[in-house]
Design a protein around this motif. Structure first.
Motif, PDB file in Angstrom:
ATOM      1  N   ASP A  88       0.830  -1.211   0.000  1.00 30.92           N
ATOM      2  CA  ASP A  88       0.000   0.000   0.000  1.00 30.92           C
ATOM      3  C   ASP A  88       0.864   1.261   0.000  1.00 30.92           C
ATOM      4  OD1 ASP A  88      -2.243  -1.551   0.073  1.00 30.92           O
ATOM      5  OD2 ASP A  88      -2.566  -1.352   2.224  1.00 30.92           O
TER       6      ASP A  88
ATOM      7  N   LYS B 132      -5.295  -1.851   7.955  1.00 26.36           N
ATOM      8  CA  LYS B 132      -5.133  -0.881   6.879  1.00 26.36           C
ATOM      9  C   LYS B 132      -4.843   0.468   7.519  1.00 26.36           C
ATOM     10  CE  LYS B 132      -6.042  -2.867   2.821  1.00 26.36           C
ATOM     11  NZ  LYS B 132      -5.181  -2.762   1.628  1.00 26.36           N
TER      12      LYS B 132
ATOM     13  N   GLU C 197      -8.284   1.611  -6.191  1.00 22.83           N
ATOM     14  CA  GLU C 197      -7.517   2.641  -5.501  1.00 22.83           C
ATOM     15  C   GLU C 197      -8.255   3.978  -5.572  1.00 22.83           C
ATOM     16  OE1 GLU C 197      -3.138   2.578  -6.395  1.00 22.83           O
ATOM     17  OE2 GLU C 197      -3.847   1.333  -8.038  1.00 22.83           O
TER      18      GLU C 197
END
Length: 381
Positions: A231, A275, A368
């Protein structure tokens, strides 16, 4: 002409009203307005209008082009809580060659928000852009080709200006990046993390930083941690943040180029996976629990482990189908949370624990997303 600025700024459509006033005044009575008032009006106009008004006169062109005007306009636009100057740029899929743009105010307030294809400078029949990050209205793209990495592009879609960065010959197929503005050096920088393999075994991790001001790359030699996940980095408190493969939060100070591990509560270790995000300028963590719910944690005081606070618990819909929640994009004035669930945008209301899917016209399922503010910033020519 009486101009009741406070009344206009209280309305959601204030930008349109100010633009109308400005257009009428430019024809009839603008010369009679004080220069300070003209400047205050223009500072609240959208970029699209300012680009048009540069042609009105040399004095307007000069005003709109000054660095002070550009910076002040950026500050006012970024701090507007109705998000009328913000957009969400999205990359539909791993095989998509384009990027889409949707107005944040449209997502928050319109019944049927619509997205638009952006004519991105990296568009190529053989290219697949990756969203690295966004800051001050600039979008950073990493352009992948069928046969490997091609280049980076820093791009301001609002004014259609961009710069293709010099090719870095040591870039490898697997990487993670971060993009940020260095306030101390007045410079835009990209950091790249490149794991180097030998017969499927990790040999080392190379770290390189690109400076827009010097238009060059340099190597950072002091990283000794584990491989980072793919990420893009989250930039908070002057530091980039990633997760490594052990779910540790790793930071790199942009100014000093020093690495640290960010302390986190023990409860993070018990969730399925994490995340990272940024919630109202604070570092946040999404703890996903086996597709049943997600806990949203925020570090209220940066660097203080005890300041980690659980803000929300969002339950996954019954038909989740293995999809997960991604970090919060923003919070509206009404307290609703805009985020992504799987490949779709959703709004979560903490007051009644409700979730509403947003059906965005002309938007394919997206992987994304990056929020950006529409600005006049152009650090390259």
């Amino acid at each position: 002409m009486e101009f009741k600025e406070d009344e206009i700024l209280q309305k959601r459509g204030k930008s349109t009203e100010i633009q109308s006033i400005c257009s009428e005044a430019s024809v009839f009575s603008m010369p009679n307005l004080p220069e300070e008032l003209i400047t205050e009006i223009m500072l609240r106009l959208p970029v699209k209008s300012l680009l048009q008004f540069r042609s009105v006169s040399k004095s307007w062109l000069s005003l709109i082009s000054t660095s002070h005007f550009v910076k002040t306009h950026l500050l006012l636009s970024a701090s507007n809580k109705d998000y009328i100057h913000h957009g969400v740029i999205s990359k539909p899929s791993n095989t998509s060659r384009g990027v889409k743009d949707c107005s944040v105010s449209s997502l928050l307030y319109d019944s049927v928000p619509e997205s638009f294809e952006l004519d991105n400078p990296g568009k190529n029949p053989n290219a697949f852009p990756l969203l690295v990050g966004s800051v001050n209205g600039l979008i950073c793209l990493a352009i992948n080709l069928f046969y490997g990495f091609d280049c980076f592009i820093i791009w301001n879609p609002s004014i259609k200006k961009y710069k293709k960065l010099p090719y870095e010959e040591h870039i490898v197929p697997y990487f993670t990046f971060g993009f940020a503005y260095d306030e101390f050096e007045d410079d835009y920088k990209i950091v790249g993390i490149f794991p180097i393999y030998n017969y499927a075994s990790l040999c080392r991790v190379e770290v390189k930083i690109y400076s827009l001001k010097s238009d060059s790359w340099k190597r950072v030699k002091n990283y000794k941690g584990a491989e980072l996940l793919g990420d893009s980095a989250k930039f908070v408190n002057g530091k980039f943040h990633w997760l490594d493969k052990h779910w540790n939060i790793i930071s790199m100070d942009l100014a000093g180029e020093k690495w640290e591990e960010v302390d986190q509560p023990c409860c993070f270790k018990g969730c399925g996976f994490l995340k990272l995000g940024v919630f109202e300028s604070d570092l946040s963590v999404f703890c996903n629990y086996a597709w049943t719910h997600v806990d949203v944690w925020v570090m209220k005081e940066y660097g203080v482990k005890e300041s980690w606070t659980k803000m929300f618990t969002v339950k996954s819909p019954e038909d989740s189908g293995g999809r997960i929640f991604y970090p919060i994009i923003l919070m509206s004035n009404e307290g609703e949370i805009l985020l992504k669930f799987g490949s779709r945008f959703v709004k979560y209301n903490p007051k009644d624990d409700s979730i509403r899917y947003l059906d965005v016209t002309k938007l394919a399922p997206c992987l994304e997303v990056q929020i950006y503010v529409k600005s006049l910033v152009c650090p390259f020519y």
